[in-house]
Design an enzyme around this catalytic site. Structure first.
Site, PDB file in Angstrom:
ATOM      1  N   HIS A 124      62.855  35.189  39.126  1.00 48.04           N
ATOM      2  CA  HIS A 124      61.703  34.294  39.009  1.00 48.04           C
ATOM      3  C   HIS A 124      61.245  33.817  40.378  1.00 48.04           C
ATOM      4  CE1 HIS A 124      60.965  33.608  34.789  1.00 48.04           C
ATOM      5  NE2 HIS A 124      62.263  33.570  34.555  1.00 48.04           N
ATOM      6  N   CYS A 198      57.181  38.014  41.024  1.00 45.03           N
ATOM      7  CA  CYS A 198      55.750  38.020  40.735  1.00 45.03           C
ATOM      8  C   CYS A 198      54.955  37.463  41.905  1.00 45.03           C
ATOM      9  CB  CYS A 198      55.450  37.211  39.469  1.00 45.03           C
ATOM     10  SG  CYS A 198      55.804  35.461  39.617  1.00 45.03           S
ATOM     11  N   ARG A 207      52.920  42.161  41.840  1.00 38.92           N
ATOM     12  CA  ARG A 207      54.353  42.012  42.072  1.00 38.92           C
ATOM     13  C   ARG A 207      54.621  42.118  43.565  1.00 38.92           C
ATOM     14  NH1 ARG A 207      53.495  40.947  37.691  1.00 38.92           N
ATOM     15  NH2 ARG A 207      54.384  41.736  35.767  1.00 38.92           N
TER      16      ARG A 207
END
Lengths: 230, 57
Positions: A124, A198, A207
């Site tokens: 994340h 991301c 990305r």
């Protein structure tokens, strides 16, 4: 309640205030509460690993094979000094939503640690502890150190992060093959590392990808690698 | 809406205030425990993998 103009206006106002309160609560949940939960979960996973490794002491006489990777289970700890002096996160097998809420996720089907091919990991950028918040600061020469309880693996990042599209799945090939062929620093098979997250931080349109190659390995009984000691 | 709830709560003003507080906390708990965890994967922050733009799976 009689249906007066005053009553209607009041009810609409109350609904607006309620919706606003809901949105504020959702932001608190995303910014704060997911981080609290993820840090707790990641500490648990790291604790699980350290307990498991402590129970099976490493003997230099017969080096045990590293444990198999089980879906949803942690199998390694990653250290990246560039992301923080104390930055260390568990790596779990698989990249499902649940895996990524407990740590970093190893793409199932990509190479194992230190093996020929591409050890690919996703994490994340934002929410759930923000593990890859400072991903863009990664650059050539940065060390990514991993341990599976038996061996320390030191990978070295080769290029600044490469910005690409979500369907650019070639980046995690054994020999990375991004859509933009000039982006990959590699031309021959080797022992590679791929990190993905991301971009933009709160978006999902692109990305960010960082590649490294295996620089050195050493058994855990020799202590931490030099990259973590300095 | 809130006035209607207030009028239908039992007891005097203090008891009603206490019940209101408990109700509000219960709603926040339900939101954090079940509603937001359900809704959060529908938001884009989970898409950190290269897989054609789907969810992180």
């Amino acid at each position: 309640m009689t249906l007066t103009v005053r009553g209607i206006v009041r009810t609409i106002s109350e609904l607006c205030v309620t919706a606003g309160a809901l949105i504020v609560l959702l932001v608190v949940y995303l910014l704060f509460w997911t981080g609290v939960r993820a840090n707790h979960a990641m500490d648990d996973e790291v604790g699980t690993l350290q307990d498991r490794w402590a129970r099976t002491p490493v003997s230099s006489a017969a080096t045990p094979a590293p444990a198999a990777y089980h879906d949803g289970q942690p199998f390694a700890i990653m250290y990246v000094r560039r992301l923080g002096a104390d930055w260390h996160k568990p790596v779990l097998e698989g990249t499902s939503t649940d895996d990524l809420q407990h740590g970093l996720g190893h793409y199932a089907g990509t190479a194992h640690l230190g093996a020929q091919g591409n050890f690919a990991v996703a994490g994340h950028r934002r929410t759930y502890g923000d593990p890859f918040e400072d991903f863009p600061t990664l650059g050539p020469g940065d060390k990514v150190v991993l341990t599976d309880g038996v061996t320390w693996y030191t990978y070295v990042i080769d290029k600044p992060p490469y910005l690409t599209l979500p369907d650019d799945i070639g980046v995690i090939n054994p020999l990375p093959a991004p859509l933009d062929r000039s982006a990959t620093p590699y031309t021959a098979p080797g022992r590679y590392l791929t990190l993905t997250t991301c971009d933009p931080p709160w978006g999902h349109s692109h990305r960010l990808v960082a590649w490294g190659h295996l620089d050195s390995t050493q058994p855990v009984e020799q202590g931490m690698p030099r990259a973590l000691l300095s | 809406m809130y006035g209607w709830i207030w009028r239908h709560l039992p007891g005097n003003a203090w008891v009603r205030a206490l019940i209101s507080l408990v109700l509000a906390l219960a709603i926040v708990f339900v939101l954090f425990q079940w509603v937001f965890p359900w809704a959060e994967p529908l938001l884009p922050f989970n898409d950190v993998t290269v897989n054609g733009g789907g969810n992180a799976g």
